[in-house]
Design an enzyme around this catalytic site. Structure first.
Site, PDB file in Angstrom:
ATOM      1  N   ASN A   8      40.022  38.970  18.472  1.00 13.22           N
ATOM      2  CA  ASN A   8      38.686  39.604  18.459  1.00 13.22           C
ATOM      3  C   ASN A   8      38.759  41.054  18.958  1.00 13.22           C
ATOM      4  O   ASN A   8      37.751  41.741  19.030  1.00 13.22           O
ATOM      5  CB  ASN A   8      37.654  38.785  19.251  1.00 13.22           C
ATOM      6  N   GLY A  45      42.784  43.119  23.106  1.00 14.08           N
ATOM      7  CA  GLY A  45      43.995  43.401  22.324  1.00 14.08           C
ATOM      8  C   GLY A  45      43.926  44.766  21.659  1.00 14.08           C
ATOM      9  O   GLY A  45      42.893  45.441  21.688  1.00 14.08           O
ATOM     10  N   ALA A  48      44.648  33.626  22.946  1.00 15.75           N
ATOM     11  CA  ALA A  48      43.359  34.304  23.094  1.00 15.75           C
ATOM     12  C   ALA A  48      42.590  33.788  24.303  1.00 15.75           C
ATOM     13  O   ALA A  48      42.021  32.694  24.256  1.00 15.75           O
ATOM     14  CB  ALA A  48      42.534  34.105  21.825  1.00 15.75           C
ATOM     15  N   ASN A  85      34.648  31.702  26.931  1.00 17.83           N
ATOM     16  CA  ASN A  85      35.702  32.238  26.065  1.00 17.83           C
ATOM     17  C   ASN A  85      36.944  31.325  26.057  1.00 17.83           C
ATOM     18  O   ASN A  85      37.476  30.995  24.995  1.00 17.83           O
ATOM     19  CB  ASN A  85      36.090  33.635  26.548  1.00 17.83           C
ATOM     20  N   TYR A 117      39.714  31.114  36.639  1.00 22.08           N
ATOM     21  CA  TYR A 117      40.710  31.367  35.586  1.00 22.08           C
ATOM     22  C   TYR A 117      41.681  30.181  35.484  1.00 22.08           C
ATOM     23  O   TYR A 117      41.882  29.620  34.394  1.00 22.08           O
ATOM     24  CB  TYR A 117      41.464  32.668  35.896  1.00 22.08           C
ATOM     25  N   LYS A 134      42.277  27.180  32.384  1.00 24.96           N
ATOM     26  CA  LYS A 134      43.563  26.879  31.731  1.00 24.96           C
ATOM     27  C   LYS A 134      43.923  25.403  31.939  1.00 24.96           C
ATOM     28  O   LYS A 134      44.479  24.752  31.046  1.00 24.96           O
ATOM     29  CB  LYS A 134      44.658  27.788  32.291  1.00 24.96           C
ATOM     30  N   PHE A 183      49.607  44.753  48.916  1.00 23.59           N
ATOM     31  CA  PHE A 183      48.629  43.793  49.438  1.00 23.59           C
ATOM     32  C   PHE A 183      49.287  42.843  50.433  1.00 23.59           C
ATOM     33  O   PHE A 183      49.671  41.732  50.079  1.00 23.59           O
ATOM     34  CB  PHE A 183      48.001  42.995  48.290  1.00 23.59           C
ATOM     35  N   ARG A 232      45.564  40.449  49.615  1.00 26.78           N
ATOM     36  CA  ARG A 232      44.557  40.192  48.583  1.00 26.78           C
ATOM     37  C   ARG A 232      44.204  38.708  48.678  1.00 26.78           C
ATOM     38  O   ARG A 232      45.118  37.868  48.763  1.00 26.78           O
ATOM     39  CB  ARG A 232      45.174  40.515  47.213  1.00 26.78           C
TER      40      ARG A 232
HETATM   41  N1  UDP Z   1      50.341  43.472  44.213  1.00 26.06           N
HETATM   42  C1  UDP Z   1      50.273  44.508  45.128  1.00 26.06           C
HETATM   43  N2  UDP Z   1      49.560  45.630  44.768  1.00 26.06           N
HETATM   44  C2  UDP Z   1      48.948  45.761  43.569  1.00 26.06           C
HETATM   45  C3  UDP Z   1      49.036  44.700  42.637  1.00 26.06           C
HETATM   46  C4  UDP Z   1      49.751  43.563  43.000  1.00 26.06           C
HETATM   47  O1  UDP Z   1      50.809  44.431  46.231  1.00 26.06           O
HETATM   48  O2  UDP Z   1      48.306  46.792  43.318  1.00 26.06           O
HETATM   49  C5  UDP Z   1      51.117  42.259  44.562  1.00 26.06           C
HETATM   50  C6  UDP Z   1      50.288  40.982  44.563  1.00 26.06           C
HETATM   51  O3  UDP Z   1      49.720  40.758  45.826  1.00 26.06           O
HETATM   52  C7  UDP Z   1      51.336  39.947  44.192  1.00 26.06           C
HETATM   53  C8  UDP Z   1      52.311  40.709  43.299  1.00 26.06           C
HETATM   54  O4  UDP Z   1      52.084  42.082  43.582  1.00 26.06           O
HETATM   55  O5  UDP Z   1      52.033  39.526  45.336  1.00 26.06           O
HETATM   56  C9  UDP Z   1      52.094  40.474  41.823  1.00 26.06           C
HETATM   57  O6  UDP Z   1      50.729  40.682  41.530  1.00 26.06           O
HETATM   58  P1  UDP Z   1      50.175  40.762  40.049  1.00 26.06           P
HETATM   59  O7  UDP Z   1      48.706  41.086  40.152  1.00 26.06           O
HETATM   60  O8  UDP Z   1      51.031  41.668  39.238  1.00 26.06           O
HETATM   61  O9  UDP Z   1      50.396  39.300  39.467  1.00 26.06           O
HETATM   62  P2  UDP Z   1      49.915  37.854  40.033  1.00 26.06           P
HETATM   63  O10 UDP Z   1      51.060  37.354  40.866  1.00 26.06           O
HETATM   64  O11 UDP Z   1      48.662  38.054  40.809  1.00 26.06           O
HETATM   65  O12 UDP Z   1      49.733  37.068  38.795  1.00 26.06           O
END
Ligand code: UDP
Length: 323
Positions: free
Chosen positions: A33, A37, A74, A92, A141, A145, A208, A280
Site C-alpha cells: 500500500n 514502503g 505488510a 492493519n 506490536y 504478531k 538508552f 528506554r
Molecule cells: N538504542 C539506543 N539508542 C537509539 C536507538 C536504539 O541506545 O537511538 C538501543 C536500544 O535500547 C536497543 C538497541 O539499541 O538496546 C537496538 O534498538 P533498536 O530500536 O534498533 O531495535 P530493537 O531492539 O528495539 O528492536
C-alpha cells in the site's frame, strides 16, 4: 507460471527478499500500500498498489494472477506507536492478515511465509531464546504478531494452511549492491541512527541506558543481516510442504550498543557523537536467538556473522541511498 506474491515487498525486508527470490529464478509479484514502503525498492518488478483492508483489491489481485504462495511482510512495526495507537496496529496487522488469509482461502492458495518477531516473546526468561520460550508480548506490536501466529496454527488445523512464521531478531544491513537498504521515516533503529550521526545528519546518538547487567552496561541484541533474512524466506518457501511452525532468525551472537558504535566508527573512519541517557522503557538487557531450528529445519546458515561486515553494507547504502 504461478507467482509468489510478496505482500509488503516495497519495505525493507520485503524488498531484499524480492531481490533474493528473483535472483533464484522465482516469478514474483509485489503488492504494497506504499504507506511505509518505497516504490523504488521494488526496482523493475511488478508492483500492485493494494491495501490488505481493501477486500475488493485482494479479490482483484488473486483473480488476476495465478498465485502459488504468499510471503507476507505488510505490517506496522513501531513499538512506541503501537502503545499510543493500538487500534492502528490491530486493524492493519491483525485484520489485514485475516483479510489476506480469507482471500487466500477463497482462491485456494494455502501457503504462506510470515514476517514475525522476537517481540512475541516479551521479556526474556533466558537467553539464547529458543522457539519454546514463553510468549508474553509486552506491547501491542508484539501482541498483534502473536495473534497472527495463532491464526496460522488454527487455520492450519481447520483448513490445512501451510505456514512458517519467521521470528526475526534485529534486522540490519543492506544489499551488497547498495541499491536497496533501510529507509524508515521516522528512523528509530540503532544502526541507521549511528551512521546518520557519523555523517553529520544527526547531532548525536542517544545511548538508552548504560547501567544494564551486561559486560559494558549497554543492551545486547542479535543483529542479523537482511540478506540472510531474505535467504531464510526462500528456504522456508521450499520447506512449506514438509514443515509448519515458528522459526527464530538471528545469528545467535550478542552485540552491545557500544560495540555497534565502535564497529561503525571503525567502518566509517569517523567518530560518532554519543549522549548517555535513561533506559528506554520495555528494553530487555539481553535478547539473542537460539537459531538451531533455522539451521536444522531450513538448512539455513547466516553468511554475515561479523558486525563490521554487516555495518559496512549499511554504510554503503547510507552513502548511496536514493530513497
Ligand atoms: N538504542 C539506543 N539508542 C537509539 C536507538 C536504539 O541506545 O537511538 C538501543 C536500544 O535500547 C536497543 C538497541 O539499541 O538496546 C537496538 O534498538 P533498536 O530500536 O534498533 O531495535 P530493537 O531492539 O528495539 O528492536
Amino acid at each position: 507460471m504461478a507467482k509468489i506474491l510478496i505482500m509488503g515487498g516495497a519495505g525493507y525486508i520485503g524488498s531484499h527478499t524480492l531481490k533474493h527470490l528473483k535472483e533464484h529464478g522465482y516469478d514474483v509479484l509485489v503488492a504494497d500500500n506504499l504507506s511505509t514502503g518505497h516504490k523504488e525498492a521494488v526496482m523493475d518488478s511488478l508492483l500492485i498498489t493494494a491495501d490488505l483492508l481493501d477486500e475488493n483489491a485482494l479479490n482483484e489481485l488473486f483473480s488476476t494472477y495465478q498465485i502459488e504462495a504468499v510471503v507476507h511482510f505488510a505490517a506496522f512495526s513501531l513499538v512506541g506507536e503501537s502503545v499510543s495507537d493500538p487500534a492502528k496496529y490491530y486493524r492493519n496487522n491483525v485484520v489485514g492478515t485475516f483479510n489476506l488469509l480469507e482471500a487466500m482461502r477463497r482462491f485456494g492458495v494455502n501457503k504462506i511465509v510470515f514476517s514475525s518477531t522476537c517481540a512475541t516473546y516479551g521479556q526474556p526468561h533466558y537467553v539464547p531464546m529458543d522457539e519454546k520460550h514463553p510468549q508474553t508480548p509486552i506491547n501491542p506490536y508484539g501482541q498483534t504478531k502473536l495473534a497472527i501466529e495463532n491464526m496460522f496454527r488454527d487455520y492450519h488445523q481447520a483448513y490445512g494452511l501451510k505456514y512458517i512464521a519467521l521470528r526475526y531478531f534485529n534486522a540490519a544491513g543492506a544489499d551488497e549492491s547498495a541499491l536497496i537498504g533501510e529507509s524508515h521515516h521516522p528512523e528509530t533503529h540503532l544502526i541507521p541512527l549511528v551512521l546518520q550521526a557519523v555523517k553529520g545528519e544527526r547531532e548525536n546518538v542517544k545511548i538508552f541506558g548504560s547501567d544494564y547487567e551486561t559486560p559494558d552496561g549497554t543492551c545486547l541484541r542479535d543483529y542479523i543481516h537482511v540478506s540472510d533474512l531474505a535467504a531464510a524466506h526462500r528456504l522456508a518457501l521450499e520447506k512449506l510442504d514438509k514443515y509448519q511452525g515458528y522459526i527464530n532468525l538471528g545469528t545467535g551472537i550478542p552485540t552491545s550498543v557500544l560495540e555497534i558504535i565502535k564497529a561503525a566508527e571503525k567502518v566509517c573512519g569517523k567518530t560518532c557523537p554519543i549522549v548517555k541517557t535513561e533506559r528506554r522503557s520495555g528494553d530487555p538487557a539481553k535478547l539473542y536467538a537460539d537459531n538451531t531450528v533455522a539451521k536444522n529445519i531450513l538448512g539455513w546458515q547466516p553468511k554475515y556473522t561479523d558486525i563490521e561486515a554487516i555495518i559496512r553494507t549499511a554504510w554503503n547504502w547510507e552513502l548511496n541511498r536514493r530513497f
